[in-house]
Write a protein that holds these residues in place. Structure first.
Motif, PDB file in Angstrom:
ATOM      1  N   VAL A   1       0.335  11.724   6.674  1.00  0.00           N
ATOM      2  CA  VAL A   1       1.453  12.197   5.852  1.00  0.00           C
ATOM      3  C   VAL A   1       1.897  11.065   4.931  1.00  0.00           C
ATOM      4  O   VAL A   1       2.296   9.999   5.401  1.00  0.00           O
ATOM      5  CB  VAL A   1       2.645  12.644   6.730  1.00  0.00           C
ATOM      6  CG1 VAL A   1       3.789  13.133   5.852  1.00  0.00           C
ATOM      7  CG2 VAL A   1       2.206  13.725   7.710  1.00  0.00           C
ATOM      8  N   HIS A   2       1.822  11.284   3.627  1.00  0.00           N
ATOM      9  CA  HIS A   2       2.223  10.273   2.664  1.00  0.00           C
ATOM     10  C   HIS A   2       3.722  10.382   2.385  1.00  0.00           C
ATOM     11  O   HIS A   2       4.279  11.474   2.309  1.00  0.00           O
ATOM     12  CB  HIS A   2       1.425  10.426   1.370  1.00  0.00           C
ATOM     13  CG  HIS A   2      -0.039  10.149   1.544  1.00  0.00           C
ATOM     14  ND1 HIS A   2      -0.565   8.875   1.535  1.00  0.00           N
ATOM     15  CD2 HIS A   2      -1.087  10.996   1.771  1.00  0.00           C
ATOM     16  CE1 HIS A   2      -1.871   8.943   1.736  1.00  0.00           C
ATOM     17  NE2 HIS A   2      -2.209  10.215   1.882  1.00  0.00           N
ATOM     18  N   ILE A   3       4.383   9.229   2.225  1.00  0.00           N
ATOM     19  CA  ILE A   3       5.824   9.167   1.994  1.00  0.00           C
ATOM     20  C   ILE A   3       6.059   8.901   0.514  1.00  0.00           C
ATOM     21  O   ILE A   3       5.644   7.870  -0.021  1.00  0.00           O
ATOM     22  CB  ILE A   3       6.477   8.062   2.835  1.00  0.00           C
ATOM     23  CG1 ILE A   3       6.111   8.235   4.314  1.00  0.00           C
ATOM     24  CG2 ILE A   3       7.990   8.064   2.651  1.00  0.00           C
ATOM     25  CD1 ILE A   3       6.590   7.104   5.197  1.00  0.00           C
ATOM     26  N   ALA A   4       6.708   9.855  -0.147  1.00  0.00           N
ATOM     27  CA  ALA A   4       6.913   9.751  -1.591  1.00  0.00           C
ATOM     28  C   ALA A   4       7.793   8.557  -1.951  1.00  0.00           C
ATOM     29  O   ALA A   4       8.780   8.262  -1.269  1.00  0.00           O
ATOM     30  CB  ALA A   4       7.547  11.039  -2.111  1.00  0.00           C
ATOM     31  N   ASP A   5       7.425   7.861  -3.018  1.00  0.00           N
ATOM     32  CA  ASP A   5       8.215   6.769  -3.596  1.00  0.00           C
ATOM     33  C   ASP A   5       8.431   5.595  -2.646  1.00  0.00           C
ATOM     34  O   ASP A   5       9.384   4.833  -2.800  1.00  0.00           O
ATOM     35  CB  ASP A   5       9.580   7.284  -4.078  1.00  0.00           C
ATOM     36  CG  ASP A   5       9.448   8.384  -5.112  1.00  0.00           C
ATOM     37  OD1 ASP A   5       8.524   8.314  -5.936  1.00  0.00           O
ATOM     38  OD2 ASP A   5      10.271   9.325  -5.081  1.00  0.00           O
ATOM     39  N   ARG A   6       7.570   5.450  -1.644  1.00  0.00           N
ATOM     40  CA  ARG A   6       7.688   4.338  -0.703  1.00  0.00           C
ATOM     41  C   ARG A   6       6.357   3.617  -0.593  1.00  0.00           C
ATOM     42  O   ARG A   6       5.294   4.199  -0.801  1.00  0.00           O
ATOM     43  CB  ARG A   6       8.104   4.833   0.689  1.00  0.00           C
ATOM     44  CG  ARG A   6       9.373   5.658   0.725  1.00  0.00           C
ATOM     45  CD  ARG A   6      10.603   4.812   0.495  1.00  0.00           C
ATOM     46  NE  ARG A   6      10.924   3.990   1.646  1.00  0.00           N
ATOM     47  CZ  ARG A   6      11.923   3.105   1.655  1.00  0.00           C
ATOM     48  NH1 ARG A   6      12.666   2.922   0.586  1.00  0.00           N
ATOM     49  NH2 ARG A   6      12.172   2.394   2.749  1.00  0.00           N
TER      50      ARG A   6
ATOM     51  N   ARG B   1       0.851  -1.185   0.000  1.00  0.00           N
ATOM     52  CA  ARG B   1       0.000   0.000   0.000  1.00  0.00           C
ATOM     53  C   ARG B   1       0.891   1.240   0.000  1.00  0.00           C
ATOM     54  O   ARG B   1       2.028   1.181   0.506  1.00  0.00           O
ATOM     55  CB  ARG B   1      -0.912   0.028   1.244  1.00  0.00           C
ATOM     56  CG  ARG B   1      -1.970  -1.069   1.277  1.00  0.00           C
ATOM     57  CD  ARG B   1      -3.068  -0.769   0.279  1.00  0.00           C
ATOM     58  NE  ARG B   1      -4.153  -1.751   0.348  1.00  0.00           N
ATOM     59  CZ  ARG B   1      -4.224  -2.850  -0.373  1.00  0.00           C
ATOM     60  NH1 ARG B   1      -3.233  -3.129  -1.211  1.00  0.00           N
ATOM     61  NH2 ARG B   1      -5.230  -3.675  -0.260  1.00  0.00           N
ATOM     62  N   PRO B   2       0.429   2.368  -0.523  1.00  0.00           N
ATOM     63  CA  PRO B   2       1.236   3.589  -0.445  1.00  0.00           C
ATOM     64  C   PRO B   2       1.628   3.875   1.004  1.00  0.00           C
ATOM     65  O   PRO B   2       0.798   3.775   1.909  1.00  0.00           O
ATOM     66  CB  PRO B   2       0.297   4.662  -1.003  1.00  0.00           C
ATOM     67  CG  PRO B   2      -0.630   3.911  -1.917  1.00  0.00           C
ATOM     68  CD  PRO B   2      -0.839   2.575  -1.256  1.00  0.00           C
ATOM     69  N   ALA B   3       2.885   4.203   1.222  1.00  0.00           N
ATOM     70  CA  ALA B   3       3.387   4.398   2.580  1.00  0.00           C
ATOM     71  C   ALA B   3       2.924   5.739   3.145  1.00  0.00           C
ATOM     72  O   ALA B   3       2.917   6.762   2.458  1.00  0.00           O
ATOM     73  CB  ALA B   3       4.908   4.331   2.600  1.00  0.00           C
TER      74      ALA B   3
END
Length: 312
Positions: A52-57, A41-43
């Protein structure tokens, strides 16, 4: 353009269905193994009330079965749980445990001279890690005056928690019990990042090379089985491995499987092979931590061999 996108989507769906079919077949063949359903799942993380979403993770997650103790019924019951395994790059390729097993089986079909291998998968750490133990029962070697039998073995390891890469490890199986034994010198490990498959040709070649080296290793074990050491020598090995006084006493008092009530303490002047067997038996049956077993199991033979060479 829409037709092209639709075609690609249909191909992906078909590919997924084929993979899932193979996974289900593995689960049917090994019904006692608690295979997790793993996915990404998107981190993101929670900062107060803000996500807070973590880019590229991505987050690697799994739905698995965990045993829990029911105090009221006084019994252990399986409970379904979702667990977090790790954060990873969004380029990370999940190699599912079942796929890893299928790849290992495909590799073994390319080794017809080592027929009828026995395959035992084990999933642990809430489904995060997989160990596939492959033993070749028809390839027998004898060690020492007692002619204890050994089989070469291969382990494949896979993980979802990034604790280890997708790798193959070489060792041996002592037939007198379920000890797992490692060679005194480092056998090459084959590993790769989780993108696609292991290079099957390379693995086949490495297994073939290992089988050739195994007889040399058995020769050293046979020498260990014919040389004795006193109590101070045994303690030197325990100290070099890093055993505490309490753990050393436990190993000294451990009855050796297949040898009645014999212990290292009863034998008084055990062989190097006796010490190796006692410690690997202790690791196999008395240590719960897989990481501790691997760490000591890999260090022990080198310690014993160094001590043997100095005493020779």
């Amino acid at each position: 353009m829409n037709d092209q996108i639709r075609k690609m989507a249909e191909e992906r769906i078909k590919e997924h269905e084929e993979t899932q079919k193979k996974i289900n077949q593995v689960r049917e063949r090994f019904p006692k193994v608690k295979w997790p359903n793993v996915y990404s799942r998107p981190a993101a993380y929670q900062d107060g009330s803000t996500t807070v979403h973590i880019a590229d993770r991505v987050a690697i997650l799994g739905d698995t079965t965990i045993p829990e103790f029911n105090k009221e019924a006084q019994t252990w019951e399986d409970k379904q749980r979702s667990v977090f395994y790790a954060f990873a790059s969004n380029q990370y390729k999940i190699v599912q445990h079942e796929e890893a097993l299928l790849q290992m089986e495909e590799i073994l079909t390319q080794l017809p001279e080592y027929s009828k291998p026995e395959i035992k998968p084990t999933v642990f750490k809430e489904g995060a890690r997989l160990k596939i133990h492959v033993r070749f029962p028809e390839v027998n070697f004898e060690v020492g005056p007692r002619k204890e039998q050994l089989n070469p073995s291969v382990e494949l390891r896979n993980s979802y928690d990034l604790s280890q890469q997708f790798l193959v490890r070489f060792g041996s199986h002592q037939m007198v019990c379920s000890n797992g034994m490692y060679a005194f010198k480092e056998m090459q490990k084959l590993s790769k990042k989780h993108r696609q498959n292991l290079d099957s040709e390379a693995v086949v070649q490495e297994i073939t090379d290992y089988m050739g080296k195994f007889s040399e290793q058995v020769g050293w074990w046979d020498k260990w089985a014919r040389k004795r050491l006193d109590a101070s020598g045994v303690q030197e090995i325990f100290d070099a491995v890093g055993f505490s006084e309490k753990r050393s006493e436990e190993i000294l008092a451990l009855p050796l499987i297949g040898r009645g009530q014999e212990t290292l303490k009863v034998i008084k002047t055990p062989t190097y092979w006796d010490v190796n067997s006692a410690v690997t038996q202790f690791l196999t049956h008395n240590i719960d931590s897989e990481l501790v077993r691997i760490d000591i199991g890999e260090r022990l033979p080198a310690v014993i061999h160094d001590h043997y060479k100095k005493a020779a």
